[in-house]
Each structure stands twice: as C-alpha cells, then as structure tokens.
Scaffold this motif. Structure first.
Motif, mmCIF file in Angstrom:
data_model
loop_
_atom_site.group_PDB
_atom_site.id
_atom_site.type_symbol
_atom_site.label_atom_id
_atom_site.label_comp_id
_atom_site.label_asym_id
_atom_site.label_seq_id
_atom_site.Cartn_x
_atom_site.Cartn_y
_atom_site.Cartn_z
ATOM 1 N N GLY A 281 -10.977 -21.648 -67.416
ATOM 2 C CA GLY A 281 -11.598 -20.932 -68.534
ATOM 3 C C GLY A 281 -11.436 -19.449 -68.385
ATOM 4 O O GLY A 281 -12.391 -18.712 -68.645
ATOM 5 N N GLY A 282 -10.303 -18.997 -67.948
ATOM 6 C CA GLY A 282 -10.067 -17.559 -67.839
ATOM 7 C C GLY A 282 -9.996 -17.132 -66.382
ATOM 8 O O GLY A 282 -10.522 -17.810 -65.505
ATOM 9 N N SER A 283 -9.297 -16.043 -66.101
ATOM 10 C CA SER A 283 -9.132 -15.608 -64.713
ATOM 11 C C SER A 283 -9.664 -14.214 -64.525
ATOM 12 O O SER A 283 -9.842 -13.460 -65.478
ATOM 13 C CB SER A 283 -7.627 -15.653 -64.331
ATOM 14 O OG SER A 283 -6.905 -14.782 -65.165
ATOM 15 N N GLY A 284 -9.875 -13.887 -63.287
ATOM 16 C CA GLY A 284 -10.245 -12.537 -62.928
ATOM 17 C C GLY A 284 -11.700 -12.169 -63.109
ATOM 18 O O GLY A 284 -12.081 -11.041 -62.865
ATOM 19 N N TRP A 285 -12.543 -13.067 -63.526
ATOM 20 C CA TRP A 285 -13.944 -12.689 -63.763
ATOM 21 C C TRP A 285 -14.830 -12.912 -62.555
ATOM 22 O O TRP A 285 -15.995 -12.585 -62.552
ATOM 23 C CB TRP A 285 -14.509 -13.425 -64.991
ATOM 24 C CG TRP A 285 -14.356 -14.941 -64.952
ATOM 25 C CD1 TRP A 285 -13.279 -15.643 -65.340
ATOM 26 C CD2 TRP A 285 -15.345 -15.865 -64.509
ATOM 27 N NE1 TRP A 285 -13.466 -16.981 -65.188
ATOM 28 C CE2 TRP A 285 -14.770 -17.135 -64.673
ATOM 29 C CE3 TRP A 285 -16.633 -15.763 -63.991
ATOM 30 C CZ2 TRP A 285 -15.452 -18.326 -64.323
ATOM 31 C CZ3 TRP A 285 -17.301 -16.933 -63.666
ATOM 32 C CH2 TRP A 285 -16.729 -18.208 -63.828
ATOM 33 N N VAL A 286 -14.253 -13.496 -61.447
ATOM 34 C CA VAL A 286 -14.948 -13.615 -60.163
ATOM 35 C C VAL A 286 -14.076 -12.911 -59.116
ATOM 36 O O VAL A 286 -12.892 -13.187 -59.004
ATOM 37 C CB VAL A 286 -15.161 -15.077 -59.765
ATOM 38 C CG1 VAL A 286 -15.806 -15.154 -58.376
ATOM 39 C CG2 VAL A 286 -16.017 -15.798 -60.804
ATOM 40 N N THR A 287 -14.701 -11.988 -58.392
ATOM 41 C CA THR A 287 -13.971 -11.317 -57.302
ATOM 42 C C THR A 287 -14.754 -11.486 -56.015
ATOM 43 O O THR A 287 -15.995 -11.616 -56.045
ATOM 44 C CB THR A 287 -13.784 -9.818 -57.601
ATOM 45 O OG1 THR A 287 -15.069 -9.210 -57.778
ATOM 46 C CG2 THR A 287 -12.925 -9.613 -58.842
ATOM 47 N N LEU A 288 -13.984 -11.530 -54.881
ATOM 48 C CA LEU A 288 -14.574 -11.721 -53.566
ATOM 49 C C LEU A 288 -14.275 -10.492 -52.719
ATOM 50 O O LEU A 288 -13.151 -9.976 -52.720
ATOM 51 C CB LEU A 288 -13.988 -12.965 -52.884
ATOM 52 C CG LEU A 288 -14.039 -14.258 -53.704
ATOM 53 C CD1 LEU A 288 -13.290 -15.368 -52.937
ATOM 54 C CD2 LEU A 288 -15.484 -14.665 -53.950
ATOM 55 N N LYS B 186 -19.295 -10.790 -50.448
ATOM 56 C CA LYS B 186 -19.868 -10.329 -51.702
ATOM 57 C C LYS B 186 -19.143 -10.998 -52.854
ATOM 58 O O LYS B 186 -17.930 -10.886 -52.972
ATOM 59 C CB LYS B 186 -19.740 -8.804 -51.822
ATOM 60 C CG LYS B 186 -20.392 -8.227 -53.079
ATOM 61 C CD LYS B 186 -20.276 -6.716 -53.090
ATOM 62 C CE LYS B 186 -20.954 -6.140 -54.329
ATOM 63 N NZ LYS B 186 -20.828 -4.649 -54.352
ATOM 64 N N VAL B 187 -19.902 -11.684 -53.690
ATOM 65 C CA VAL B 187 -19.340 -12.363 -54.864
ATOM 66 C C VAL B 187 -19.770 -11.587 -56.088
ATOM 67 O O VAL B 187 -20.969 -11.364 -56.310
ATOM 68 C CB VAL B 187 -19.835 -13.813 -54.955
ATOM 69 C CG1 VAL B 187 -19.224 -14.488 -56.174
ATOM 70 C CG2 VAL B 187 -19.499 -14.571 -53.678
ATOM 71 N N THR B 188 -18.803 -11.149 -56.887
ATOM 72 C CA THR B 188 -19.112 -10.382 -58.101
ATOM 73 C C THR B 188 -18.638 -11.165 -59.314
ATOM 74 O O THR B 188 -17.498 -11.640 -59.349
ATOM 75 C CB THR B 188 -18.428 -9.018 -58.069
ATOM 76 O OG1 THR B 188 -18.846 -8.299 -56.901
ATOM 77 C CG2 THR B 188 -18.773 -8.205 -59.321
#
Length: 460
Positions: A69-76, A89-91
């Motif tokens: 459902g889309g990429s790049g909306w979770v960063t580690l 850290k999960v953003t």
C-alpha cells in the motif's frame, strides 16, 4: 484505537525487561525478542509519529521494511547494528488519503529472525447522513417496534449508531428497538458521527376491557327520604375505562347520583343499575312509606245534646296533615245511650249521657253526648162514657184512654164544669146536687168530656 506511541511503549518495556534478563545470562541469548502482541500494530493517520523499540540481539542484525500500500512511509534508524541491547527508532509518516496501508518490519541476525506489522488507517471518511426506515410510529402501551438506521456512505469510517429517546418514560430505545411504556409522545433519535435522524413516536393507552362489575349490595331497603350509597367494584384493576354510570328504573321511587348515592323518593320498588363498559350489576331498592306520627286529634264539638232518635256528625281533625296514618276510629262509652259509626255519626238511643271518643295513632279527643227522652204528644183522649146520670150523693167512675199508648206524658187531669153539681177525682164522679155539669179529662192538649146529670132525691 491504540496509538503508535502507546504500543511502542509497551514493546519497549517488554524488550528492556528481556534485555535485563539477558545481561544476567549473557551466554544464553539466541533470539531477537519482540512480544507476539506487537506483530500487528495500528496507527492513526496523523503524524509523523516515531517511537523507539528496544530489543536484545545475540549477533549483528539488519532491519528491513516490506511495504504494502505504498512505500517510504516507514523509516528505521538505525537499519542495522551489532549484538547486545539495541534501540531502534521507527518513524511513520502521515497518511492523508482514505486508504489503509501496512508494512512489515523484519529484524534478522545470525541467531534468529523477528518481525512485526504496522497497519495504518487512512483518513477517516465522515458520515454524510443517517436515515430511519420510519419517521412516525404509533404504538400501544407495552408494544415494541424496531427502527432500522441506514448510515451513508457505506465506507464511512465509523458507522456506529447511538440511540436516544426524548422521553424515556414514554418510549425507550435500545439498539433501535422501541418499547412503548406509557401514553404520550417521544422522539427517537439515531446518531452516527454528527448526523442524526428522528422518528416521532406516539404511545396510546392500552385498551383493557372491563370484565365484570359488582355491587356491595344486591338489595336495599329504605324509607322515604333516606339515602344510602352503593359501592361498585370494576375488574380488572387495570381496565382502561373504569367509569361507572348509574341509572334507576323508576326515578319517582328512587334516584341515584353519579357517585352511587341512592335517595328514596316514595314507597315502591326500583332497580338501580351500575354499568362499566358493557358490563352491569343491579340492586333492587324497596322504599317504604315514611311513618309520620299523629301529634293531635281535635273534634269540632266537645259536647252534644240530642233527643232520642236524633243524629249528629262529629268532625275529627288529625295533625299533622301529612301524618302517615290519619285513620280515625270512633267508640262510645255506652252504646245503649248513644252509638257512633266509622264516620263520626252519633245516634241518640235513649236518655242518658255517653262519651264519644275519636282516636288516631295514639292520640284521642272526646265529646260528651247528653240524650234527652223524645216527647211523644197525646193525639187523643177518650172516655168510656160521654153521659152519666146520678142521684144526689151517687158516684161513678169514668175511664180515660190516652192515645198513642207511647205518648210521653199520658197523665190525665180531671175537671168539673160545676163542682156544686158534680165533682171528680181521678175519674171518680160524685153527684152533689141536682143539675148538670161537664166532666173533662185532659192529657197533653187533648180532652174528652162527659155530661153528668144529677137528680134530686127529694120528693116533688
């Protein structure tokens, strides 16, 4: 909905506890420890949001994100690291669309692999309208009906409907089921989001028919002017209309009020009826005449003088005029002297005195009657001789007959027209000297005569 921050706090706490346990036993760690409850985590769309996650890795590790459902909306940060106690850290970036999306975070090390899923809802779709299948509803006490609410659009974020009643004592509602409690009106409201729909509910009284009516008396005896109140019992107790209507079969004998009060009017019998619904009960009322006692009896005469055979009528006045029994009974103290009939007519029988009594109730009045003998007049006097010849010194007796035989006074008086010639006493005539004389016998006003001739005894 749980926030990312709250869930990550839980995960961090669990991881720290486990990491503390690993430090006590450094030779044992074989896994990356992430609690199973964290494997599916939901976030709301606002953000970005970030949270640290702590865990213990037995070896160097690498974290990666697999999107759906889309990429790049979770960063580690970091995305890899060495063994030991690790904090990641999960953003999560904001989601301004209405779509839902998910991503899987996977942590790999030489000893083990662990992962957890992040699910993020899209921007909530608000409720645009709520409609009810009925706008008006009429129910009878105790009845129920179910209203159906339709929320639009179908993909609204929260289609939960809350129900309320403007007057829960008239009609209550639960999950759309309306229960009628008592007569009145109430508005049932269905609310979803900030939209509402209403249904006007009218509750009418439940009609419970009358099953029976009974009276506390089936018969009643009263005297004119008296009253008594009948009590009617209507069943069942919850009958809709327990109003009792009263009536009398003959109001000239007994009347009845709207409260069941019976008034006796005059002697006779009447039926009192109590009616509720189509049920009735009756009471037979017998009214007796009111007894008004006699207080006085008076006669128009207190004394009366009559002659044998005469009559006279006495008049009795009874008081009060409305006495129940004004009948007068008449009696005579001596019927041989005077009698009296039932109408007060007195008849003189013979000379004397008698008392006539008039009685009504226990009261009396009297009249003293004096009866005088009846005078029967002499109609004729006759002598046995109309002529008589005597010699001086001679005697003869005349006999007088008086008519009628029942004449009141039959006394005869005797007279001589010339006592020097002839005298008379009680009818005995005595010759005195020569000549003629008339002897008269008189009774009443009647007379009879006899001519007496007296001869001389001397020689010529």
């Amino acid at each position: 909905m749980l926030t990312f921050r709250k869930i990550m706090t839980v995960l961090a706490a669990g991881a720290l506890i486990l990491s503390g346990a690993c430090r006590k036993q450094p030779e044992a760690p074989k896994q990356i420890v992430i609690p199973a409850s964290s494997r599916a985590v939901s976030f709301d769309h606002t953000g970005p949001q970030s949270q640290n996650i702590a865990f213990t890795a037995p070896d160097s590790w690498v974290a990666s994100v697999t999107y759906s459902g889309g990429s790049g909306w979770v960063t580690l940060s970091p995305s890899s690291g060495s063994s030991g106690d690790v904090t990641m850290k999960v953003t999560v970036q904001a989601n301004d669309t209405a779509e839902e999306r998910s991503a899987t975070v996977t942590i790999k090390s030489a000893g083990a692999t662990a992962s957890f899923t992040i699910r993020q809802s899209g921007k909530p779709i608000p409720v645009e309208s709520v409609k009810l299948d009925q706008e008006k509803l009429e129910l009878t006490e105790g009845d129920t009906a179910t209203l159906t609410a339709t929320v639009s659009p179908d993909n609204a974020a929260d289609k939960t409907v809350t129900w309320s009643s403007s007057d829960a004592e008239v009609a209550s509602v639960s999950a759309g089921k309306v229960t009628a409690l008592k007569p009145g009106t109430a508005t049932i409201t269905a609310k979803a989001g900030d939209k509402t729909a209403a249904c006007a509910v009218t509750v009418v009284a439940k009609v419970v028919p009358v099953e029976s009516v009974s009276l506390d008396r089936e018969t009643l005896n009263l005297t004119e002017g008296e009253t008594a109140t009948l009590k009617a019992t209507v069943t069942p107790d919850d009958a809709t209309d327990k109003t009792v209507k009263w009536s009398s079969s003959d109001k000239s004998i007994a009347t009845v009020s709207s409260s069941g009060k019976v008034t006796a009017v005059k002697a006779g019998t009447a039926t009192i009826t109590a009616k509720a619904g189509d049920k009735t009960a009756t009471c037979t009322v017998t009214v007796a005449a009111k007894v008004i006692a006699v207080t006085k009896v008076a006669l128009d005469k207190t004394t009366l003088s009559l002659t044998e055979g005469d009559t006279a009528t006495l008049t009795a006045t009874v008081s009060p005029t409305n006495a129940t029994n004004k009948t007068v009974t008449w009696t005579s103290s001596d019927k041989s002297i005077a009698t009296v009939d039932s109408n007060g007519k007195v008849t003189a029988v013979k000379a004397g005195t008698a008392t006539i009594t008039a009685k009504a109730g226990d009261k009396t009045a009297t009249c003293t009657v004096t009866v005088a003998a009846k005078v029967i007049a002499v109609t004729k006097v006759a002598l046995d001789k109309t002529t008589l010849s005597l010699t001086e010194g001679g005697t003869a007796t005349l006999t007088a007959t008086v008519s009628p035989t029942n004449a009141t006074n039959k006394t005869v008086t005797w007279t001589s027209s010339d006592k020097s010639i002839a005298t008379v006493e009680n009818g005995k005539v005595t010759a005195v000297k020569a000549g003629t004389a008339t002897i008269t016998a008189k009774a009443g006003d009647k007379t009879a005569t006899c001519t007496v001739t007296v001869r001389s005894t001397r020689p010529h």
